[in-house]
Design a protein around this motif. Structure first.
Motif, short mmCIF file in Angstrom:
data_model
loop_
_atom_site.label_atom_id
_atom_site.label_comp_id
_atom_site.label_asym_id
_atom_site.label_seq_id
_atom_site.Cartn_x
_atom_site.Cartn_y
_atom_site.Cartn_z
N PRO A 55 25.29 -17.13 -14.46
CA PRO A 55 25.60 -16.89 -13.02
C PRO A 55 24.41 -16.68 -12.41
O PRO A 55 24.32 -17.05 -10.94
CB PRO A 55 26.50 -15.77 -13.25
CG PRO A 55 27.04 -15.69 -14.58
CD PRO A 55 25.89 -16.43 -15.72
N TYR A 56 23.35 -15.99 -12.93
CA TYR A 56 22.11 -15.68 -11.96
C TYR A 56 21.52 -17.01 -11.71
O TYR A 56 20.72 -17.40 -10.60
CB TYR A 56 21.15 -14.62 -12.73
CG TYR A 56 20.11 -14.36 -11.89
CD1 TYR A 56 20.40 -13.81 -10.79
CD2 TYR A 56 18.82 -14.46 -12.16
CE1 TYR A 56 19.32 -13.45 -9.74
CE2 TYR A 56 17.78 -14.27 -11.49
CZ TYR A 56 17.99 -13.63 -10.23
OH TYR A 56 17.06 -13.22 -9.71
N THR A 57 21.50 -17.94 -12.96
CA THR A 57 20.63 -18.97 -12.78
C THR A 57 21.39 -19.94 -11.44
O THR A 57 20.83 -20.69 -10.72
CB THR A 57 20.86 -20.03 -13.87
OG1 THR A 57 20.27 -19.25 -15.08
CG2 THR A 57 19.82 -21.35 -13.91
N THR A 58 22.70 -19.96 -11.41
CA THR A 58 23.50 -20.56 -10.36
C THR A 58 23.29 -19.93 -8.83
O THR A 58 22.94 -20.73 -7.92
CB THR A 58 25.02 -20.64 -10.52
OG1 THR A 58 25.30 -20.93 -11.89
CG2 THR A 58 25.71 -20.80 -9.53
N VAL A 59 22.97 -18.77 -8.75
CA VAL A 59 22.51 -18.16 -7.84
C VAL A 59 21.23 -18.78 -7.21
O VAL A 59 20.79 -18.95 -6.21
CB VAL A 59 22.45 -16.71 -7.78
CG1 VAL A 59 21.78 -15.98 -6.47
CG2 VAL A 59 23.85 -15.88 -8.03
N VAL A 60 20.14 -18.71 -8.32
CA VAL A 60 18.78 -19.22 -8.15
C VAL A 60 18.80 -20.90 -7.45
O VAL A 60 18.07 -21.07 -6.43
CB VAL A 60 17.79 -19.06 -9.32
CG1 VAL A 60 16.50 -19.80 -9.06
CG2 VAL A 60 17.68 -17.63 -9.44
N VAL A 61 19.58 -21.44 -8.13
CA VAL A 61 19.79 -23.00 -7.74
C VAL A 61 20.53 -23.25 -6.42
O VAL A 61 20.12 -23.80 -5.57
CB VAL A 61 20.34 -23.76 -9.00
CG1 VAL A 61 20.73 -25.33 -8.50
CG2 VAL A 61 19.38 -23.79 -10.21
N ASP A 62 21.45 -22.45 -6.21
CA ASP A 62 22.11 -22.42 -4.90
C ASP A 62 21.17 -22.22 -3.81
O ASP A 62 21.18 -22.89 -2.74
CB ASP A 62 23.24 -21.38 -4.93
CG ASP A 62 24.38 -21.64 -5.60
OD1 ASP A 62 24.55 -22.81 -6.08
OD2 ASP A 62 25.33 -20.90 -5.75
N ASP A 63 20.34 -21.13 -4.02
CA ASP A 63 19.31 -21.00 -2.83
C ASP A 63 18.29 -22.30 -2.75
O ASP A 63 18.10 -22.61 -1.63
CB ASP A 63 18.71 -19.72 -3.10
CG ASP A 63 17.82 -19.26 -2.01
OD1 ASP A 63 18.03 -19.10 -0.66
OD2 ASP A 63 16.46 -19.23 -2.14
N LEU A 64 17.72 -22.60 -3.94
CA LEU A 64 16.96 -23.83 -3.74
C LEU A 64 17.55 -24.91 -2.95
O LEU A 64 17.19 -25.95 -2.39
CB LEU A 64 16.37 -24.03 -5.23
CG LEU A 64 15.51 -22.84 -5.90
CD1 LEU A 64 15.06 -23.38 -7.24
CD2 LEU A 64 14.27 -22.66 -4.91
N VAL A 65 18.76 -25.29 -3.29
CA VAL A 65 19.56 -26.29 -2.85
C VAL A 65 19.85 -26.03 -1.37
O VAL A 65 19.39 -26.98 -0.55
CB VAL A 65 20.99 -26.62 -3.57
CG1 VAL A 65 21.68 -27.30 -2.57
CG2 VAL A 65 21.09 -26.92 -5.01
N ARG A 66 19.91 -24.92 -1.01
CA ARG A 66 20.20 -24.59 0.53
C ARG A 66 18.79 -24.69 1.15
O ARG A 66 18.80 -25.25 2.56
CB ARG A 66 20.64 -23.08 0.73
CG ARG A 66 20.96 -22.80 2.09
CD ARG A 66 21.12 -21.15 2.16
NE ARG A 66 20.45 -20.30 1.78
CZ ARG A 66 19.11 -19.84 1.87
NH1 ARG A 66 18.67 -20.39 3.18
NH2 ARG A 66 18.63 -18.89 1.37
N ARG A 67 17.70 -24.40 0.51
CA ARG A 67 16.38 -24.78 1.17
C ARG A 67 15.95 -26.03 1.22
O ARG A 67 15.20 -26.66 1.53
CB ARG A 67 15.42 -23.73 0.46
CG ARG A 67 15.72 -22.47 0.55
CD ARG A 67 14.58 -21.78 -0.51
NE ARG A 67 14.63 -20.34 -0.36
CZ ARG A 67 13.69 -19.51 0.35
NH1 ARG A 67 12.97 -19.78 0.59
NH2 ARG A 67 14.19 -18.11 0.08
N GLY A 68 16.88 -26.99 0.52
CA GLY A 68 16.35 -28.67 0.57
C GLY A 68 15.40 -28.77 -0.49
O GLY A 68 14.65 -29.79 -0.54
#
Length: 129
Positions: A55-68
């Motif tokens: 779940p935490y890895t998903t939060v981290v990756v979601d943010d990196l995706v959002r930043r492009g």
């Protein structure tokens, strides 16, 4: 060495400031940028490398995706898995983080060459053990 590298001259803070993100995000980005293109980085593997839960890895990756900085896609061979790849912008950010982290602290840069060679020899020998 730990006191000098992590306490007195903590490059992680510089990375966080330069990239405007937490260090775990920068660490994930560096792992993704270093991953061989022949072997896609799955979310599961990234979580293992970061020593974080899914779940935490998903939060981290979601943010990196959002930043492009990264793209998350379905794994071509297993639709249950997601793969994460770094974008060109993400590769630049990872390179900046790497350059900051590999810059030696000022006391090391001013060491006498003979002392620096001795320190390198000692640390190399300790790392082999």
């Amino acid at each position: 060495m730990r006191t000098m590298v992590l306490d007195l001259y903590d490059r992680r803070k510089e990375v966080c400031a330069a990239l405007d993100m937490s260090f775990i995000r920068a660490k994930a980005l560096r792992h993704l940028a270093a991953a061989p293109m022949t072997e896609p980085m799955t979310m599961r593997r990234l979580a293992a490398e970061l020593v974080t839960d899914a779940p935490y890895t998903t939060v981290v990756v979601d943010d990196l995706v959002r930043r492009g900085l990264v793209v998350r896609d379905v794994h071509p061979d297993d639709r249950r898995q997601k793969i994460v790849t770094v974008t060109a912008e993400g590769a630049k950010a990872a390179a900046l983080a790497e350059s900051i982290l590999t810059e030696p602290p000022p006391p090391l840069r001013t060491l006498d060459p003979a002392d620096l060679a001795a320190l390198h020899r000692i640390l190399t020998a300790l790392a082999r053990r």
